[in-house]
Design a protein around this motif. Structure first.
Motif, PDB file in Angstrom:
ATOM      1  N   THR A  93       0.836  -1.192   0.000  1.00 34.53           N
ATOM      2  CA  THR A  93       0.000   0.000   0.000  1.00 34.53           C
ATOM      3  C   THR A  93       0.876   1.248   0.000  1.00 34.53           C
ATOM      4  OG1 THR A  93      -1.693  -1.193   1.262  1.00 34.53           O
ATOM      5  CG2 THR A  93      -1.861   1.212   1.200  1.00 34.53           C
ATOM      6  N   LEU A  94       0.517   2.230  -0.803  1.00 35.05           N
ATOM      7  CA  LEU A  94       1.289   3.466  -0.934  1.00 35.05           C
ATOM      8  C   LEU A  94       0.399   4.660  -0.612  1.00 35.05           C
ATOM      9  CD1 LEU A  94       3.804   4.466  -3.657  1.00 35.05           C
ATOM     10  CD2 LEU A  94       1.801   5.924  -3.289  1.00 35.05           C
ATOM     11  N   TYR A  95       0.910   5.543   0.250  1.00 35.44           N
ATOM     12  CA  TYR A  95       0.216   6.784   0.607  1.00 35.44           C
ATOM     13  C   TYR A  95       1.080   7.987   0.226  1.00 35.44           C
ATOM     14  CZ  TYR A  95      -3.220   4.332   3.516  1.00 35.44           C
ATOM     15  OH  TYR A  95      -4.232   3.519   3.966  1.00 35.44           O
ATOM     16  N   PRO A  96       0.463   9.068  -0.240  1.00 31.80           N
ATOM     17  CA  PRO A  96       1.221  10.303  -0.441  1.00 31.80           C
ATOM     18  C   PRO A  96       1.553  10.906   0.919  1.00 31.80           C
ATOM     19  CG  PRO A  96      -1.106  10.693  -0.835  1.00 31.80           C
ATOM     20  CD  PRO A  96      -0.960   9.216  -0.619  1.00 31.80           C
ATOM     21  N   VAL A  97       2.773  11.397   1.069  1.00 32.63           N
ATOM     22  CA  VAL A  97       3.198  11.966   2.353  1.00 32.63           C
ATOM     23  C   VAL A  97       2.756  13.424   2.411  1.00 32.63           C
ATOM     24  CG1 VAL A  97       5.140  12.419   3.894  1.00 32.63           C
ATOM     25  CG2 VAL A  97       5.124  10.356   2.487  1.00 32.63           C
ATOM     26  N   THR A  98       1.534  13.602   2.821  1.00 31.66           N
ATOM     27  CA  THR A  98       0.966  14.935   3.026  1.00 31.66           C
ATOM     28  C   THR A  98       1.237  15.379   4.466  1.00 31.66           C
ATOM     29  OG1 THR A  98      -1.145  14.015   3.735  1.00 31.66           O
ATOM     30  CG2 THR A  98      -0.859  14.400   1.373  1.00 31.66           C
ATOM     31  N   PRO A  99       1.033  16.659   4.800  1.00 34.76           N
ATOM     32  CA  PRO A  99       1.169  17.087   6.206  1.00 34.76           C
ATOM     33  C   PRO A  99       0.284  16.269   7.143  1.00 34.76           C
ATOM     34  CG  PRO A  99       1.118  18.999   4.772  1.00 34.76           C
ATOM     35  CD  PRO A  99       0.831  17.809   3.902  1.00 34.76           C
ATOM     36  N   TYR A 100      -0.916  15.926   6.662  1.00 33.69           N
ATOM     37  CA  TYR A 100      -1.824  15.110   7.469  1.00 33.69           C
ATOM     38  C   TYR A 100      -1.208  13.741   7.752  1.00 33.69           C
ATOM     39  CZ  TYR A 100      -6.019  12.596   8.947  1.00 33.69           C
ATOM     40  OH  TYR A 100      -6.919  11.844   9.654  1.00 33.69           O
TER      41      TYR A 100
END
Length: 215
Positions: A93-100
């Motif tokens: 699983t891949l997530y974008p590294v946002t501030p959240y």
């Protein structure tokens, strides 16, 4: 006499049946009570779906890699020095590294906030969970995330595998002219292991092919 034997048989059968105890299922109220006892922590930052959506938009870059670990060896104090174990058919699983996401990950690694043994959990908002990509490895642990844009990303997968341990088992003793002799024979046993593989990566320019090792 036959009637007496029949009564004894029926009484014994009835007692055996009554001795059985079947664990009842938890009621809805009990399940809800357990759920209410959980301590859930959410990031305080507001999730920006526009930022996450833009980071996961189609680009010209690509992330390719291999996911694997090393088997633990008892002869080396259970350290991961054994054979390579490829992640066969594992979901990544891949997530974008946002501030959240950065705040979520920091909370998740904080044992005072996330500790399942103490019924404490760190979670993301449902919308934040939706903005992700998934890939499945082949039998060699290879995977690809195509059409990526420049940016920072976090990927993870849970690798389940079986480790074989070798040891020696005591089989008996004997005596000779020098005294007692203990005899041992080699044996092996297996243990189920589960390991979290995670990695932060960064694509710096559009069109880049980023090769990584998830281990």
């Amino acid at each position: 006499m036959k009637k007496i034997l029949l009564l004894i048989f029926l009484f014994g059968f009835s007692y055996w049946m009554n001795a059985q105890y079947i664990e009842p299922e938890k009621s809805v109220k009990e399940a809800e009570k357990k759920k209410q006892s959980e301590i859930i922590t959410l990031p305080k930052s507001k999730f920006d779906s526009v930022v996450a959506k833009n980071m996961l938009a189609i680009g010209k870059s690509k992330i390719t890699g291999v996911a694997f670990t090393r088997a633990r060896e008892s002869k080396n104090f259970n350290m991961k020095t054994g054979n390579k174990v490829n992640a066969n058919q594992m979901k990544i699983t891949l997530y974008p590294v946002t501030p959240y996401f950065q705040e979520f990950y920091k909370l998740y690694k904080d044992k005072t906030k996330h500790n399942p043994k103490k019924n404490m959990f760190v979670e993301m908002e449902r919308d934040a969970y939706r903005y992700r990509l998934e890939a499945i490895t082949n039998s060699d642990g290879e995977f690809t995330f195509p059409d990526m844009k420049p940016g920072k990303y976090y990927m993870f997968g849970v690798l389940d595998y079986v480790t074989t341990y070798n040891s020696h088992q005591y089989t008996g003793s004997g005596y000779d002219g020098y005294g007692r002799i203990d005899y041992y024979s080699p044996y092996s046993y297996q243990k189920n292991d589960s390991e979290l593989l995670e990695l932060f990566v960064e694509i710096k320019q559009d069109g880049e092919i980023l090769k990584v090792k998830l281990k």
